[in-house]
Each structure stands twice: as C-alpha cells, then as structure tokens.
Design a protein around this motif. Structure first.
Motif, mmCIF file in Angstrom:
data_model
loop_
_atom_site.group_PDB
_atom_site.id
_atom_site.type_symbol
_atom_site.label_atom_id
_atom_site.label_comp_id
_atom_site.label_asym_id
_atom_site.label_seq_id
_atom_site.Cartn_x
_atom_site.Cartn_y
_atom_site.Cartn_z
ATOM 1 N N ILE A 61 0.842 -1.203 0.000
ATOM 2 C CA ILE A 61 0.000 0.000 0.000
ATOM 3 C C ILE A 61 0.874 1.249 0.000
ATOM 4 N N ARG A 62 1.871 1.241 0.874
ATOM 5 C CA ARG A 62 2.712 2.430 0.993
ATOM 6 C C ARG A 62 3.490 2.677 -0.294
ATOM 7 N N TRP A 63 3.955 1.609 -0.908
ATOM 8 C CA TRP A 63 4.679 1.815 -2.164
ATOM 9 C C TRP A 63 3.791 2.545 -3.162
ATOM 10 N N PHE A 92 -6.508 -4.140 -7.356
ATOM 11 C CA PHE A 92 -5.670 -4.829 -6.395
ATOM 12 C C PHE A 92 -5.423 -3.933 -5.193
ATOM 13 N N TYR A 93 -5.265 -2.642 -5.432
ATOM 14 C CA TYR A 93 -5.046 -1.724 -4.315
ATOM 15 C C TYR A 93 -6.210 -1.804 -3.338
ATOM 16 N N ASN A 94 -7.435 -1.801 -3.882
ATOM 17 C CA ASN A 94 -8.597 -1.869 -3.000
ATOM 18 C C ASN A 94 -8.603 -3.163 -2.193
ATOM 19 N N MET A 99 -7.886 -6.074 2.826
ATOM 20 C CA MET A 99 -7.327 -7.219 3.525
ATOM 21 C C MET A 99 -6.347 -6.797 4.604
ATOM 22 N N HIS A 100 -5.666 -5.668 4.393
ATOM 23 C CA HIS A 100 -4.804 -5.141 5.460
ATOM 24 C C HIS A 100 -5.651 -4.891 6.705
ATOM 25 N N GLY A 101 -6.753 -4.167 6.531
ATOM 26 C CA GLY A 101 -7.631 -3.890 7.672
ATOM 27 C C GLY A 101 -8.200 -5.168 8.260
ATOM 28 N N GLY A 165 -13.289 -2.483 1.350
ATOM 29 C CA GLY A 165 -12.873 -1.975 2.657
ATOM 30 C C GLY A 165 -13.202 -2.982 3.736
ATOM 31 N N TRP A 166 -12.547 -2.841 4.895
ATOM 32 C CA TRP A 166 -12.829 -3.824 5.947
ATOM 33 C C TRP A 166 -14.243 -3.620 6.475
ATOM 34 N N THR A 167 -14.835 -2.462 6.164
ATOM 35 C CA THR A 167 -16.191 -2.194 6.594
ATOM 36 C C THR A 167 -17.226 -2.716 5.606
ATOM 37 N N LEU A 418 -6.925 5.885 13.633
ATOM 38 C CA LEU A 418 -7.074 4.455 13.886
ATOM 39 C C LEU A 418 -5.730 3.780 14.076
ATOM 40 N N HIS A 419 -4.664 4.309 13.418
ATOM 41 C CA HIS A 419 -3.366 3.700 13.685
ATOM 42 C C HIS A 419 -2.810 4.134 15.031
ATOM 43 N N TYR A 420 -3.138 5.358 15.467
ATOM 44 C CA TYR A 420 -2.656 5.744 16.790
ATOM 45 C C TYR A 420 -3.305 4.899 17.886
ATOM 46 N N ARG A 479 -9.207 8.860 2.190
ATOM 47 C CA ARG A 479 -8.619 7.546 2.399
ATOM 48 C C ARG A 479 -9.043 6.622 1.265
ATOM 49 N N ARG A 480 -8.409 5.474 1.210
ATOM 50 C CA ARG A 480 -8.718 4.436 0.237
ATOM 51 C C ARG A 480 -8.630 4.942 -1.194
ATOM 52 N N ILE A 481 -7.764 5.938 -1.440
ATOM 53 C CA ILE A 481 -7.572 6.307 -2.840
ATOM 54 C C ILE A 481 -6.248 5.766 -3.331
HETATM 55 C C1 HEA Z 1 -3.898 -3.036 14.277
HETATM 56 C C2 HEA Z 1 -4.135 -2.697 13.153
HETATM 57 C C3 HEA Z 1 -3.226 -2.103 12.146
HETATM 58 C C4 HEA Z 1 -1.840 -2.057 12.077
HETATM 59 C C5 HEA Z 1 -0.832 -2.612 13.045
HETATM 60 C C6 HEA Z 1 -1.537 -1.351 10.882
HETATM 61 C C7 HEA Z 1 -0.226 -1.112 10.435
HETATM 62 C C8 HEA Z 1 0.083 -0.346 9.332
HETATM 63 N N1 HEA Z 1 -0.810 0.269 8.474
HETATM 64 FE FE1 HEA Z 1 -2.829 0.131 8.556
HETATM 65 N N2 HEA Z 1 -4.856 0.007 8.644
HETATM 66 C C9 HEA Z 1 -5.604 -0.641 9.584
HETATM 67 C C10 HEA Z 1 -5.106 -1.300 10.698
HETATM 68 C C11 HEA Z 1 -3.738 -1.432 10.985
HETATM 69 N N3 HEA Z 1 -2.701 -0.980 10.239
HETATM 70 C C12 HEA Z 1 -7.007 -0.552 9.290
HETATM 71 C C13 HEA Z 1 -8.156 -1.138 10.103
HETATM 72 C C14 HEA Z 1 -7.106 0.206 8.112
HETATM 73 C C15 HEA Z 1 -8.380 0.605 7.359
HETATM 74 C C16 HEA Z 1 -8.628 -0.347 6.232
HETATM 75 C C17 HEA Z 1 -9.739 0.133 5.351
HETATM 76 O O1 HEA Z 1 -9.754 1.308 4.964
HETATM 77 O O2 HEA Z 1 -10.626 -0.697 5.052
HETATM 78 C C18 HEA Z 1 -5.751 0.549 7.736
HETATM 79 C C19 HEA Z 1 -5.421 1.318 6.624
HETATM 80 C C20 HEA Z 1 -4.144 1.718 6.317
HETATM 81 C C21 HEA Z 1 -3.825 2.683 5.308
HETATM 82 C C22 HEA Z 1 -4.846 3.470 4.482
HETATM 83 C C23 HEA Z 1 -5.025 2.912 3.148
HETATM 84 C C24 HEA Z 1 -6.036 3.706 2.397
HETATM 85 O O3 HEA Z 1 -6.944 4.239 2.988
HETATM 86 O O4 HEA Z 1 -5.886 3.778 1.168
HETATM 87 C C25 HEA Z 1 -2.469 2.796 5.278
HETATM 88 C C26 HEA Z 1 -1.736 3.709 4.378
HETATM 89 O O5 HEA Z 1 -0.657 4.038 4.588
HETATM 90 C C27 HEA Z 1 -1.934 1.912 6.273
HETATM 91 C C28 HEA Z 1 -0.585 1.742 6.533
HETATM 92 C C29 HEA Z 1 -0.087 0.954 7.575
HETATM 93 C C30 HEA Z 1 1.338 0.792 7.828
HETATM 94 C C31 HEA Z 1 2.440 1.403 7.056
HETATM 95 C C32 HEA Z 1 1.438 -0.037 8.925
HETATM 96 C C33 HEA Z 1 2.741 -0.475 9.550
HETATM 97 O O6 HEA Z 1 2.703 -0.164 10.909
HETATM 98 C C34 HEA Z 1 3.019 -1.905 9.366
HETATM 99 C C35 HEA Z 1 4.289 -2.299 10.105
HETATM 100 C C36 HEA Z 1 4.502 -3.776 10.128
HETATM 101 C C37 HEA Z 1 4.050 -4.586 11.058
HETATM 102 C C38 HEA Z 1 3.266 -4.105 12.210
HETATM 103 C C39 HEA Z 1 4.303 -6.041 10.984
HETATM 104 C C40 HEA Z 1 5.300 -6.429 12.012
HETATM 105 C C41 HEA Z 1 5.367 -7.867 12.187
HETATM 106 C C42 HEA Z 1 5.639 -8.414 13.354
HETATM 107 C C43 HEA Z 1 5.920 -7.654 14.587
HETATM 108 C C44 HEA Z 1 5.577 -9.866 13.385
HETATM 109 C C45 HEA Z 1 6.670 -10.514 14.114
HETATM 110 C C46 HEA Z 1 6.718 -11.883 13.569
HETATM 111 C C47 HEA Z 1 7.166 -12.963 14.203
HETATM 112 C C48 HEA Z 1 7.627 -13.002 15.598
HETATM 113 C C49 HEA Z 1 7.155 -14.225 13.447
HETATM 114 N N4 HEA Z 1 -2.975 1.271 6.888
#
Ligand code: HEA
Ligand code: HEA
Ligand code: CUA
Ligand SMILES: [Cu+2]
Lengths: 597, 225, 101, 206
Positions: A61-63, A92-94, A99-101, A165-167, A418-420, A479-481
């Motif tokens: 997603i970030r890329w 695929f982005y959608n 699936m991320h959520g 979306g996850w919703t 939501l990430h905070y 969001r989600r663009i």
């Molecule tokens: C707890 C929930 C959670 C977490 C941790 C994250 C983590 C991250 N999220 Fe996520 N995000 C959501 C929940 C979460 N997100 C939800 C609910 C949405 C909304 C979806 C929707 O719109 O439908 C969303 C949407 C969302 C968007 C918006 C997309 C869009 O609207 O177009 C973006 C964009 O940058 C983003 C980025 C990231 C990034 C960069 C991380 C980074 O922090 C990721 C960093 C990596 C990790 C956290 C993995 C680390 C792995 C380990 C620690 C495992 C260790 C393994 C072993 C021991 C084997 N997220």
C-alpha cells in the motif's frame, strides 16, 4: 516463599492440579492440546503470522501511495491480475487495503489480545487448573485457523479478493456488477462467520471460567486488571460478534441467493448494513483496546513498583467504557445520510466516552507518580502505549464533533486516528504484554538490549509514519484512494506521502528485530526464573513455563495483585498467595484446606 | 504540512474551522499535560538504589478532579458542536431562496442537473453537466444528492462539504460559496476501482458570469437528450 | 459469606423436590397460541393487533424461560445474566427505526 | 469434563468446590446461559433487520390474508414445537429423579417431535418455493427465509445434540446426581422454542 501451610499435603476433592508427569502423546501435547497455555501459544504463533501478512500488505500500500504507478521492486512476481509488470492495479489496491484492515483487526490484534492473553493468563491469574471447557477451547483455536486460511485463499480465486474496505459497505460489497469481485467477497464473508464462531466459543469459555473458577480468596475486588479487562472484553465479544455474523450472513445471501436486505433495487437499505456493522464495530474497537488497557495497567504497576492508582475507578471505567461503547456507533455514520438529530445524540454519547478513558490515563500517571520506576522492556512499551494512545484518543474528539467530522470524515485524519489507537495503543500494549509474559510462556528471557532497541526505533519511526497522516487529513486527503496525485489540491502534499512511505519501510524493518528476538530467544534465550519481574500475581508462583495443570494444589489468595512496596514486608513486592500473620483465610475454603489450617 | 486548515470558501468554513481550532487547542493542552507528566515522572521517579515507592492506593480527591474536568470540557465541546451542526442541518431545510441542483453520482462520475429558466428541477428545460458544478457566489445552493449504483460521497474540501450519496435515498444538503474560483470535487467513499479518479470541478461564478454561463450551454444540452 | 459450596444449589435434585407445573404450562401455551390465531385475523386497528400479539408472544416466551428453562428457580445472579443482552437488542432496533419513520 | 473441572463423585451439578462463589450454578449450565446470550444477539440482528426493513418499506408486506404463507400448518407446527418442549422438560424431571426409563422415553419423544418440526418446515418451504415465493423475490421472502431458515438450522443442530444425549441416556450415563447433559441440551432446546414463539407471531401473524 514463606507459606505457613505445607501445600503438598492438601488435596481437595475434585481437584487435579499440576500433573507431576506429563505423559500426553506429542499430538495431544502440542497440536490438539486442550491445555490453555499451549492454546495460547498456538494463537500467538497464528496471529503473529497474520500480523506479518498485514504488515507486508501495508508495505505494498505504501509503495503505491508514495510512488503511484511506478513498478514496485520485486512486484514482478505478482500475477498479471494484481500488478502487471509490478505496477499495482487499482482493483488490487482496493483488495490490499481491505485485507490489510481485515487481517489486522480480525486475525492479528483481536486474537493476540483476546486469544493469546485470554487463554494464557485467565486460568493462571485466577488460580484455576485450566479453562472451564478445555475441549471447547481447543475447538475455538481450530475453528480460527481454517478461517484464516480461507481468508488467505481469497487472494487466489477468480476475480479479486474482497475490495470494499474492511467495513464492506453495501451495496458495493455485494454487487459483483459494480465491484468486479465475486468469490473473494464470498470467502471474506464465510471466513468472518467462522472466525466469529471461534471468538464466541472463546468468550463463553472465558466468562464461565472467570465467574466460576476463581481460587479461594480471589474475589472480584482482587482480580488483576488484565482479567477484569478480559472479562469485560469477553462480554463485548459475546454480544457484538453475533451481530456481525448476522449482518455478514445477510450480505452473503444478498450476493449469492439474491435476497435484497441491503440492495436498494429490491427495496433494501444500504444504511441498515452500516448500522449493523457499526453496532458491532464500535464495541469491536473497544474489544481491541480494553485488554490492552488491562495489560498496561499490570505492567505499569509492576514497573513503578507501586500499587495501581485507583483500582476501583479503573474497574469502573472499564465497565463504563463497555456500556457507553454500545450507544456511540453512529459516530461512524455522521455523513451517511443518517437523521441529523440522531447524529447529535451520537455525538454527545461519544464525547462522554472520553471521560472514563481520561480516568484511566490519569490513573496510569498517578501510578507512576512517586514510584520507583524500573525501565524494563515491557515498561518502556507500556509507557509508549500511554503516550501514543492519548494522541489517538484525543484525535477521536475531533471526529466526534459532528461539524468537524464533516470535513475530516474518510480522510487520512481517520487513518491517523485508527493507527494511533490500534498501533500506538493495542500493538504497543501487545509488545509490552509479549515481552512481559514471554519468560513465563517459554521459560526463556528475551534479549533486553534488542528489546530496547526495538522499542525506541519503533517509537520513532512509528511516529514518522503516522503523525504526518494528520496533516494529510487536514489537507483533505481522502482515504482508500489509489492515486492521490489525481487531485490537484493533493499534489503539494505528495512529498508527505513519500516521506511516510520511506518511514514505513524502516518501521517494517525494525519489526524484524522483534521477530528475530522472539524466535531466537525461544531457542537460545537465558533461562527464565519463576518470577523475573518480581510480580505479585499468581502465574509467577509456578514454574516457567508452568506445568500442565498449573498449580500443584489449590492456591489461596490473601490480597490484591498490586501490593508493591508494601510497608508490611522487606521486599518491594508481596505475592497474592503469601500469607502474612495478620491475613484472614478466605471465606470460601475447599474442605481439605480448611481442615488443615 | 501542518495543522492549519486549508483556506475555506463557503459560509460553513468559518464555523467549522473555529470549532476545529478550539478542539485543537483543548486537546493540545491535554496532550501536553499527559506527555509532560509522563516524561517528568519517568525522570524524577526512576529507580534508584535504596529508594522505595510511595505506598498508596489512590486519592479520591484527585480522581474526582480528573473525572469532573474532562466531563465539563467534553460536554462544552459537544454543546458548541451541536449548535454548528444544527445550523448546517437545519430542521427547516435549505434557505427558501436557494438554487436547486440535482447531483447524481455514479461509477465514476458526477452528473449535475440544473433547473432551466423556470427555476424548477424535474421540468422539461432541465439540463445536465458531467463532472462539473457551476454555482453563483453568495447564493445558497440546495443540492439533491442521489446515487445510481453504490454509495459515493460528495466532498468539496474548500467548502467543508461532505455528504454520502446513497442509492435509494434522496439526501438534500445546502451550502453557500463565498469566493469565486475553481475548486475540486472529490468522492470520499470507496465506490470501486475508479474511486480515486471520481473527480469533478466546481466553478463559483460572479452572479453576472453565472447568468451568462446558464444561458449558454442549454441548447447543447437539449440536443444531447 | 456462607460456605455456599456445600449447599445444594437451588433447583437441585433433592428427593422431596416438587415438580413445577410443567403440564399446566403446556396447556397455557397451547391456549395462548389459539388465542393468537384468533386475534390475528380480527378486523381491529393494526396497531392494537400488533401490540396485543406481541404481548401474547412475550407472555409465552416468559413462561418458557421461567418454567421450562427454570429461571424462576435459579440464583438471582444467573437471572440477571440471562436478561442482560435484551436492552441492547432494544437499543439497536429503536435507534435504527428513527431513521425510517 | 476434563481434568480439574470436576470430581468423579458428588457435587458435579454444583459450582466447583475449590473456587470463590461464582454464578451459583455448575460450569456447563453457566456456559450454556452465556452462549444463549450470544444467540439472543444473533437473532436480534436477523429479527431486528426484519422489523426495521418492514417499518422502512411497509409496502413489501401484503395484508395478512393475502400472504402466501400457510398459517394453519405453521400453527400446527408451532404447537408441535411446544409439545417437544414439554417432553424435554419431562425428560429433565425424570433425570432429576433418576428414572432411567422415563428419561429415555421422554428424550426419544423429543427427538422425534423435533425432527417432525424440521420435516414440516421443509415441506412448507417446498410448497412456498413452488408458489414462486423464493428468497430473491423481494424483501419479505428475503427476511422470511433468513429468519426461519436460521431458526430451522438451530432446531436441526438441537436435534443432533438431542440424539447424542438420548444415545447416552440409553447407555445409562445419566443419574439423579449427574444429568448435566440433559439439563444443558434442554436449555438450548427451550431457547430455540422461545425464539420460534417470537418468530411465529411477528412473521406469520403480524
Ligand atoms: C492493528 C491494526 C493495524 C496495524 C498494526 C496497521 C499497520 C500499518 N498500516 Fe494500517 N490500517 C488498519 C489497521 C492497521 N494498520 C485498518 C483497520 C485500516 C483501514 C482499512 C480500510 O480502509 O478498510 C488501515 C489502513 C491503512 C492505510 C490506508 C489505506 C487507504 O486508505 O488507502 C495505510 C496507508 O498508509 C496503512 C498503513 C499501515 C502501515 C504502514 C502499517 C505499519 O505499521 C506496518 C508495520 C509492520 C508490522 C506491524 C508487521 C510487524 C510484524 C511483526 C511484529 C511480526 C513478528 C513476527 C514474528 C515473531 C514471526 N494502513
Ligand atoms: C482501538 C481502537 C479504537 C479506540 C480505542 C477508539 C477510540 C475513540 N474513537 Fe475511534 N476509530 C477506530 C478505533 C478506535 N477508536 C477505528 C479503527 C476507526 C475507523 C474505522 C473505519 O472507518 O475504518 C475509528 C473511527 C472513529 C470515528 C469515525 C470517524 C469517521 O469515520 O468520520 C470517530 C468519531 O467520532 C471515533 C471516535 C473515537 C473516540 C471519541 C474515541 C475515544 O474512546 C477516545 C477517548 C480517549 C481520549 C479522549 C484520550 C485520553 C483522555 C485524556 C488525556 C483526557 C483529557 C482530555 C479531554 C477530555 C479533552 N473513532
Ligand atoms: Cu465514488 Cu468513490
Ligand atoms: Cu467508533
């Protein structure tokens, strides 16, 4: 430990505590085990895997957001239908965002908090030999795993994976003619129904266990906050998940057998889906934070070597949040066409929910005040939790204000919020919890230096990733663009997206330190003592890891779990089971124990 | 980058932005209190040999204070917000002199219907533009939002306007632009693979300009039918 | 608190235990069903009918819960637990109906 | 149940002896009640949606007399389900007194009557589908099949559980002191009956 009663002698009718010899065959011991501790660890492995999957999806997603339309390094391995030539397709982005959520919420954070800590800690902390229904417990795990596999399978079916979306707002989510998604969405629905069943089975078990199986003396007023939180959370799971299941079933029927619950063409109501989803969804976000509150309360009291400040208020606040959590769901729908008067009521209830949360935050600070703080890795992560969760909670107030939400709804301000709360909140608490109980779970210490490096780097890069998202949101970034550069007013903000993307890659890399520490310590970590953190709770009175069956005989509890620095003893901790001369025996004593004392 | 709201161009913008800044200040102060306390305690009360933590289970007075103060603050924010919200979603609907416009959202475009000379929507002289919305400055505009296929969301950042368009529902909103110019109109609700490019332009004309524009494309639209 | 672990729980199989009026309840349920059938087709105002029928249904449901599920003979704590979800059901339906009426 | 939860003798139908007073009932019973709480919310989602949709679009429901539903046969079916509830509770009463024969007979009756209910519902569905009343035919059939279908699914699961309990009863596994299985499956069974009581009224009669 100086106990006055020779416990080995005291056998209680009907109690079969720790097994002196464990002769279960391999498969019953490690795979289809009914031991709550093994199940907890199995959930841990499963959900860390899904956390990793969710993290990888986030990187893609970030890329795309940082460099829209540019081929992704290594993206060439993806099939044509997802990323031809490594360039992510909008469809695929959608799916990625959806699936991320979905993975993060349902298969990573929720099983981590409830599945892992609920299973591992409840019987140990309340002094029970196991869950009330060990076999049901096993069934819960082995229901969740296939659900996860089903969810992954969605990436490999005809068409795309679910991408609404996850919703999953209807009618987009149920109309292949508009979304181009058919099988993926069906799998998404089935998987959520199944994983929901697993959660409900788990919740039934936790609730029964906590109500009925507390050791003598473990009154409600002496339960550790982790257990209180898990208890309240389980009630939320029990009552909220079936709403989701019901709604998802209707969605599935709309899509597969032609019913019209949410289809306007057949007289259905798209808004109804949103009401049902958020009636589940808001309790759900508290499911994702209450156990974190509990873990952090326990860790902060331990780290500060001081009793938890305002235990009763902490319990009351937990219960209040759970109650209020049921009447605020409309704050996700202010712009949905909902009746504006209803909007006002939802705004007021949402505002009020900040109050019990405030009580919690200040009580954590009160706990640290005049403490003697040990900065072990769990404590660092717990403090990280407090400082970061507050940002997420306070940004919630902007959105709770209906007029302001008009502007920031469905922008990156929400994504920042939501990430905070979910990363800054739940995930930091999970880092605290995993590092805190790791020695008990695996009998080995995690490397503290690596732990501290991981904490600080995560803390910094995490803020670099998510703090600028507030600015994007205030700039109007939806969001989600798939490609923000489509909009002229967003082009000047694109550099922020690039910055976030680089930071996110570092953040991900930093998480590998944790993964390494986790795996390497499992094999090579220093042997853990029974009570490495000098904690008071019951799980630290047994071996690390505890034997099958937990306690050799019924533990008897004489006080609450937070008696740190008590003037009654020399050490700065006072285990719950240690009987001091002035301590009264509990009112309820098993016949065997009573006879002897 | 920052916390400053972009420039607004409608009558709502002032109220919403003021509310936003108010909350920003309040939450900023709350955040500062928490973070400063956290850091200060961490430094001041770090473990030192021979020290022992103060043994206390809480303090009723403190608890009452930090329950009561946030309650007052959030209720105040709530009441102020309710007033602004009430002005935007007026019970009596858009002002009587508002110009009616119909907006039909569909994958992935905005179709705007204007009333013809008779000033009535739904009559024979209506005409339609695609991905464009033309309005005069300083006149309330009443928009009837509809969607053909899935949910979209009508978002004009500069006007602080956002409202979902839901299939099967007819949602009326209104706004009044205060500055002539061209603004972007976006879709804020995920609506499928083209969601990101469901973009339109809003042109705010001086009244005279608007009248001229209104006179001009009508013929073309009629031939389009 | 008394040592509750040793008292036979309420509703427990004590030899002198008197059976609740299961058969009588059964006849009441049957009769109420007949009444419902009769009422449903009466030419009364819609609202009256709905309220009346709901009342009858709830009456039957309560009878089943109290006697067949022997809630009447359970400890208070369990009874509270059993009715706890009902307010939530009401909140959901009542709030969402505001949207459409 | 597995280790630790209960002893081999005595007070199995009481809360665990070695714990603080909890709900005042034994684990399995408490667990079933907790689970039923979850079931209440599940049916709330389905029934609530029905009520809301019906208020939003009253036109999708024809007046009672013109609806295709077969009220008489369903009334009979309702009565059948109530019968199965009374046989179930009689089985429980027999179990309490340790009357093995009566227990087996009442349980067997419950299984048979329960299965009859499902059979009649299947017949009703066939008839309705034959008349073109299929799930995709509009709001009313959508809600109708979802609600009654999931209720029927619950009844079927109940019948399967009852078959298991009956089988155990025939093997003499239940005594006056320990008949947890009978009581717990009974709670579930009565709950399903209770849901039907509500469904019958709001779907068929209103
Ligand atoms: C707890 C929930 C959670 C977490 C941790 C994250 C983590 C991250 N999220 Fe996520 N995000 C959501 C929940 C979460 N997100 C939800 C609910 C949405 C909304 C979806 C929707 O719109 O439908 C969303 C949407 C969302 C968007 C918006 C997309 C869009 O609207 O177009 C973006 C964009 O940058 C983003 C980025 C990231 C990034 C960069 C991380 C980074 O922090 C990721 C960093 C990596 C990790 C956290 C993995 C680390 C792995 C380990 C620690 C495992 C260790 C393994 C072993 C021991 C084997 N997220
Ligand atoms: C762990 C999960 C979690 C938690 C705990 C919260 C907590 C809160 N959330 Fe959040 N929320 C989400 C997860 C969570 N949220 C997610 C995932 C979404 C997006 C869903 C989606 O659309 O994909 C969302 C979306 C969301 C919205 C919808 C926005 C929109 O779509 O337009 C709103 C609106 O009101 C909101 C509000 C709140 C509030 C008021 C709180 C409160 O509980 C916060 C209370 C805490 C504090 C206030 C901080 C501590 C207090 C003090 C320091 C006291 C002093 C301060 C004062 C009183 C001023 N959230
Ligand atoms: Cu239309 Cu998004
Ligand atoms: Cu919410």
């Amino acid at each position: 430990m100086a106990t006055t009663v020779p416990r080995e002698e005291l056998l209680v009718e009907g109690y079969t505590g720790a097994h002196p010899v464990d002769d279960r065959p391999f498969i019953r011991k490690y795979i289809f085990s009914t031991d709550h501790k093994v199940i907890g660890i199995q959930f841990l492995v499963m959900s860390l895997f899904f956390l990793l999957v969710g993290g990888v999806l986030a990187m893609v997603i970030r890329w795309q957001l940082g460099f829209p339309g540019r081929p992704m390094p290594g993206g060439g391995v993806l099939p044509e239908t997802m990323a031809p030539g490594g360039i992510v397709l909008p469809e695929f982005y959608n799916s990625l965002v959806t699936m991320h959520g979905t993975f993060m919420v349902f298969f990573a954070i929720m099983p981590l908090l409830v599945g892992v800590f609920g299973n591992y800690l409840i019987p140990l902390k309340i002094g029970a030999p196991d869950m009330a229904f060990p076999r049901l417990n096993m069934a819960s795990l082995w229901t969740a795993v296939p659900a996860g596999l089903l969810m992954i399978a969605g990436f490999f079916v005809e068409g795309h994976h679910a991408s609404a979306g996850w919703t999953a707002y209807a009618p987009l989510s149920e109309s292949p003619e508009y979304s181009g998604v058919s099988n993926g969405q069906v799998l998404w629905c089935l998987s959520l129904i199944i994983v929901g069943l697993a959660s409900i089975l788990g919740a039934v078990n936790y609730i029964t266990t906590i109500i009925n199986m507390r050791a003598p003396g473990m009154t409600w007023g002496r339960l550790p906050m982790t257990i209180w939180s898990l208890f309240v959370t389980s009630i939320l799971v029990l009552l909220a998940i079936p709403i989701l299941s019901g709604a998802v079933i209707m969605l599935l029927f709309d899509q597969t057998i032609g019913t019209t619950f949410f289809k306007p063409a057949g007289g259905g109501q798209p808004i109804l889906w949103q009401h049902l989803f958020w009636f589940f969804g808001h309790p759900e976000v508290y499911i994702l934070i209450l156990p974190a509150f509990g873990i952090v309360s326990d860790v902060i009291a331990n780290g500060s070597r001081k009793p938890l400040f305002g235990y009763k208020m902490m319990v009351a606040a937990t219960v209040a949040i759970a109650f209020l959590g049921w009447i605020v769901w409309g704050h996700h729908m202010f712009q949905s066409g909902m009746n504006p008067t209803l909007g006002t009521s939802f705004m007021l209830s949402t505002m009020l929910i900040a109050v019990p949360t405030a009580v919690k935050v200040f009580n954590w600070l009160g706990t640290m005040w005049l403490g003697n703080i040990r900065f072990h890795v769990p404590m660092l992560n717990a403090m990280g939790f407090v400082s970061m969760f507050v940002i997420g909670g306070l940004s919630g107030l902007f959105m709770a204000s209906t007029p302001v939400d008009i502007y920031i709804h469905d922008t990156y301000f929400i994504v920042a919020h939501l990430h905070y709360v979910l990363f800054g909140g739940s995930l930091f608490a999970l880092f605290a919890g995993i590092t805190f109980w790791y020695p008990k779970m695996f009998g080995r210490m995690m490397n503290a230096t690596l732990g501290k490096i991981h904490f600080w780097l995560t803390f910094i890069t995490y803020n670099m990733v998510f703090f600028p998202m507030h600015a994007l949101g205030i700039g109007g970034h939806m969001r989600r663009i798939y490609d923000p550069t489509q909009y002229e007013f967003l082009q000047p903000l694109q550099w922020i997206n690039v910055f976030i993307t680089y930071s996110a890659f570092i953040l991900f890399a930093v998480q590998l330190i944790f993964a390494y520490n986790f795996i390497a310590s499992w094999f090579n970590g220093a042997k853990a003592p029974d009570n490495p953190w000098e904690d008071n709770a019951l799980e630290w009175t047994v071996a690390s890891p505890p034997p099958h069956g937990n306690f050799r005989t019924v533990p008897v509890v004489y006080r609450g779990p937070y008696e740190y620095s008590s003037p009654e003893v020399q050490e700065d901790f006072l285990p719950q089971t240690r009987k001091l001369p002035g301590d009264r025996e509990p009112d309820v004593m098993p016949p065997g124990l009573r006879a002897e004392t | 980058m920052g916390w400053i709201m972009p420039e607004g161009a409608s009558t709502y913008a002032g109220d919403i932005d003021r509310l936003y800044y108010l909350i920003l200040v309040i939450t900023g102060v709350a955040l500062l209190i928490v973070e400063v306390a956290l850091v200060a305690f961490a430094i001041k009360y770090r473990e030192r040999p021979g020290r022992r933590a103060h043994y206390t289970h809480g303090n009723m007075k403190a608890e009452v204070v930090w329950t009561a103060v946030p309650t007052v603050v959030v209720v105040m924010i709530g009441v102020l917000s309710a007033r602004v919200w009430g002005d935007i979603h007026r019970r009596e609907g858009p002002p009587a002199d508002a110009i009616p416009v119909g907006v039909m959202a569909k994958q992935f475009e905005w179709n705007t219907t204007y009333a013809g000379p008779d000033g009535q929507l739904g009559s024979a002289d209506d005409f339609v533009t695609r991905n464009e919305l033309h309005v005069p400055v300083n006149r309330p505009i009443s928009v009837m939002l509809e969607a053909e296929d899935v949910i979209h969301s009508f978002f004009i950042p500069a006007f602080r306007v956002k409202q979902d368009a839901v299939p099967g529902m007819h949602i009326r909103i209104w706004f009044e632009a205060t500055k002539p110019g061209t603004y972007e109109l976006g879709c804020a609700e995920l609506c499928g693979l083209g969601h990101y490019r469901m973009r339109g332009l809003v042109t705010v004309h001086e009244q005279a300009d608007y009248d001229r524009w209104l006179a001009q494309p009508r013929a073309a639209a009629e031939t389009n039918r | 608190m008394p040592d509750v672990a040793h008292q036979p729980g309420p509703g427990e199989a004590a030899p002198e235990h008197k059976e609740p009026p299961y058969i009588a309840i059964f006849f009441v349920l049957g009769v109420l069903t007949l009444v419902e059938l009769g009422v449903a087709f009466l030419p009364w105002p819609k609202l009256t009918l709905i309220l009346l029928l709901l009342l009858l249904a709830v009456w039957k449901a309560v009878l089943v819960a109290l006697y067949y599920m022997h809630l009447r003979f359970e400890p208070n704590r369990l009874r509270m637990l059993a009715i706890a979800p009902l307010p939530l059901a009401v909140i959901l339906v009542v709030a969402v109906i505001q949207e459409f009426s | 149940m597995a280790h630790g939860a209960h002893g081999a003798h005595g007070a199995v139908m009481q809360p665990p002896l070695y714990a603080e007073p909890g709900a005042g009932v034994y684990n399995e019973k408490l667990g079933m009640w907790v689970f039923l709480g979850s079931e209440v919310m599940f049916f709330t989602a389905l029934i609530g949606s029905y009520i809301i949709l019906r208020v939003a679009t009253p036109a999708a429901w024809a007046p009672l007399s013109e609806r295709v539903l077969n009220v008489p046969i369903t009334a009979v079916n309702t009565f059948i389900l109530i019968c199965s509830s009374v046989t179930m509770v009689k089985a429980f009463a027999a179990a309490q007194l340790g009357r093995q024969q009566a227990l087996c007979r009442w349980l067997l009756a419950t299984v048979l009557i329960g299965a009859t209910f499902v059979g009649i519902q299947v017949f009703e569905y066939q008839e309705l589908i034959h008349k073109g009343f299929v799930p995709s035919a509009g709001l009313f059939p959508s809600t109708f099949y979802t609600m009654t279908g999931f209720h029927g699914f619950h009844v079927s699961v109940g019948v399967l559980c009852l078959i298991y309990v009956t089988w155990k009863a025939f093997r003499g596994k239940y005594t006056g002191a320990d008949h947890r299985g009978v009581e717990v499956v009974g709670l579930y069974w009565h709950f399903v009956d209770l849901v039907w009581i509500i469904l019958f009224t709001i779907v068929y009669l209103i």
